[in-house]
Motif scaffolding. Structure first.
Motif, PDB file in Angstrom:
ATOM      1  N   PHE A  10       0.727  -1.038   0.095  1.00  0.00           N
ATOM      2  CA  PHE A  10      -0.092   0.024   0.049  1.00  0.00           C
ATOM      3  C   PHE A  10       0.948   1.134   0.122  1.00  0.00           C
ATOM      4  O   PHE A  10       0.645   2.124  -0.671  1.00  0.00           O
ATOM      5  CB  PHE A  10      -1.050  -0.038   1.232  1.00  0.00           C
ATOM      6  CG  PHE A  10      -1.950   1.151   1.294  1.00  0.00           C
ATOM      7  CD1 PHE A  10      -2.898   1.422   0.272  1.00  0.00           C
ATOM      8  CD2 PHE A  10      -1.463   2.205   2.218  1.00  0.00           C
ATOM      9  CE1 PHE A  10      -3.671   2.534   0.790  1.00  0.00           C
ATOM     10  CE2 PHE A  10      -2.419   3.221   2.530  1.00  0.00           C
ATOM     11  CZ  PHE A  10      -3.406   3.513   1.601  1.00  0.00           C
ATOM     12  N   ALA A  11       1.874   1.207   0.844  1.00  0.00           N
ATOM     13  CA  ALA A  11       2.848   2.430   0.734  1.00  0.00           C
ATOM     14  C   ALA A  11       3.460   2.559  -0.543  1.00  0.00           C
ATOM     15  O   ALA A  11       3.569   3.938  -1.098  1.00  0.00           O
ATOM     16  CB  ALA A  11       4.008   2.098   1.775  1.00  0.00           C
ATOM     17  N   VAL A  12       3.677   1.606  -1.382  1.00  0.00           N
ATOM     18  CA  VAL A  12       4.418   1.684  -2.904  1.00  0.00           C
ATOM     19  C   VAL A  12       2.981   2.550  -3.549  1.00  0.00           C
ATOM     20  O   VAL A  12       3.616   3.337  -4.478  1.00  0.00           O
ATOM     21  CB  VAL A  12       4.764   0.430  -3.337  1.00  0.00           C
ATOM     22  CG1 VAL A  12       5.284   0.767  -4.736  1.00  0.00           C
ATOM     23  CG2 VAL A  12       5.757  -0.211  -2.514  1.00  0.00           C
ATOM     24  N   THR A  13       1.999   2.186  -3.464  1.00  0.00           N
ATOM     25  CA  THR A  13       0.921   2.611  -4.318  1.00  0.00           C
ATOM     26  C   THR A  13       0.900   4.333  -3.963  1.00  0.00           C
ATOM     27  O   THR A  13       0.296   4.838  -4.704  1.00  0.00           O
ATOM     28  CB  THR A  13      -0.545   2.033  -3.858  1.00  0.00           C
ATOM     29  OG1 THR A  13      -0.960   2.490  -2.500  1.00  0.00           O
ATOM     30  CG2 THR A  13      -0.400   0.772  -4.290  1.00  0.00           C
ATOM     31  N   LEU A  14       1.210   4.686  -2.919  1.00  0.00           N
ATOM     32  CA  LEU A  14       1.205   6.122  -2.569  1.00  0.00           C
ATOM     33  C   LEU A  14       2.407   6.783  -3.254  1.00  0.00           C
ATOM     34  O   LEU A  14       2.438   7.923  -3.295  1.00  0.00           O
ATOM     35  CB  LEU A  14       1.512   6.384  -1.015  1.00  0.00           C
ATOM     36  CG  LEU A  14       0.106   5.660  -0.308  1.00  0.00           C
ATOM     37  CD1 LEU A  14       0.352   5.824   1.350  1.00  0.00           C
ATOM     38  CD2 LEU A  14      -1.129   6.565  -0.748  1.00  0.00           C
TER      39      LEU A  14
END
Length: 248
Positions: free
Chosen positions: A32-36
């Motif tokens: 999820f952090a990568v999607t940010l």
């Protein structure tokens, strides 16, 4: 061929094969952090010009992705090598997840600022008020960067303290100690950068403004720190073994 662990039958020294719920949660949080860090967070490009602007953010995205992957894989290696559970390990892992999600925003801003600076403004600048925002962003980034290695260092320290319970030989235990030393060094570099930012004068020269970011190049010495920490642990373990033999 890869060695097979006698306890679990796993390969390459892994202690377990099945993914635990905590590991799955950590993996999902990192994903999820990568999607940010996506190329265009505001909207999908609807013209050639907006597409080019979005593509210019790729270098900052790639660097941010690499840093997040570094910490993700560090937790993967710790999980597979030691398979520790309990309250302390769970709390440190959850704290790491929390810090990663907080860390994403200053990471994206600072990496974008860095690439805009080295490209002479050709790559987009994410900060509109760079004079006031840069100092705050650098301090926040330094504190966040120091906090994440602190969590990983705590996890490896837990493995070092429980080396007898885990059945680690001297080499494996010393490797855990080396990881602790490396992550303590990571923390020191992040805190040093944040401290230097706070000590900069209000109207700092460009070369002075570059110092906090340049300090992160000290991380190139992490391998040396790890080696020294491992050697110190081996000497200590050797001394303990000699003392136990004498007492026997």
């Amino acid at each position: 061929m890869a060695a097979v662990d006698n306890e679990t039958g796993s390969r390459d020294g892994w202690r377990g094969g099945a993914t635990t719920r905590l590991e799955a949660f950590v993996d999902a949080a990192f994903a999820f952090a990568v999607t940010l860090l996506v190329i265009s967070a505001e909207r999908i490009p609807d013209s050639v010009e907006s597409l080019l602007v979005a593509l210019k953010q790729v270098p900052a995205f790639a660097a941010g992705f690499a840093l997040l992957a570094l910490f993700w894989y560090a937790h993967v290696r710790w999980s597979r090598n030691y398979r520790l559970d309990g309250a302390i390990a769970t709390l440190l892992s959850l704290l790491l997840v929390f810090l990663v999600l907080v860390y994403v925003y200053p990471l994206r801003l600072l990496l974008g600022t860095f690439f805009a600076w080295i490209s002479g403004g050709w790559l987009p600048m994410p900060l509109s008020n760079i004079t006031g925002a840069k100092q705050i962003a650098f301090v926040f980034y330094g504190l966040a960067f120091a906090s994440m290695p602190a969590c990983m260092g705590g996890l490896y320290l837990l493995a070092w303290c429980r080396r007898a319970r885990l059945g680690l030989d001297d080499g494996a235990a010393a490797t855990a100690a080396g990881e602790v030393a490396a992550y303590v060094y990571f923390c020191a570099v992040g805190l040093l950068s944040a401290t230097v930012v706070l000590l900069l004068p209000a109207h700092a020269a460009p070369w002075q403004v570059a110092i906090p970011g340049s300090l992160y190049f000290l991380l190139s010495l992490t391998g040396l720190v790890h080696m020294l920490g491992r050697r110190a642990a081996l000497r200590r373990l050797g001394g303990v073994a000699v003392q136990e033999a004498a007492n026997a």
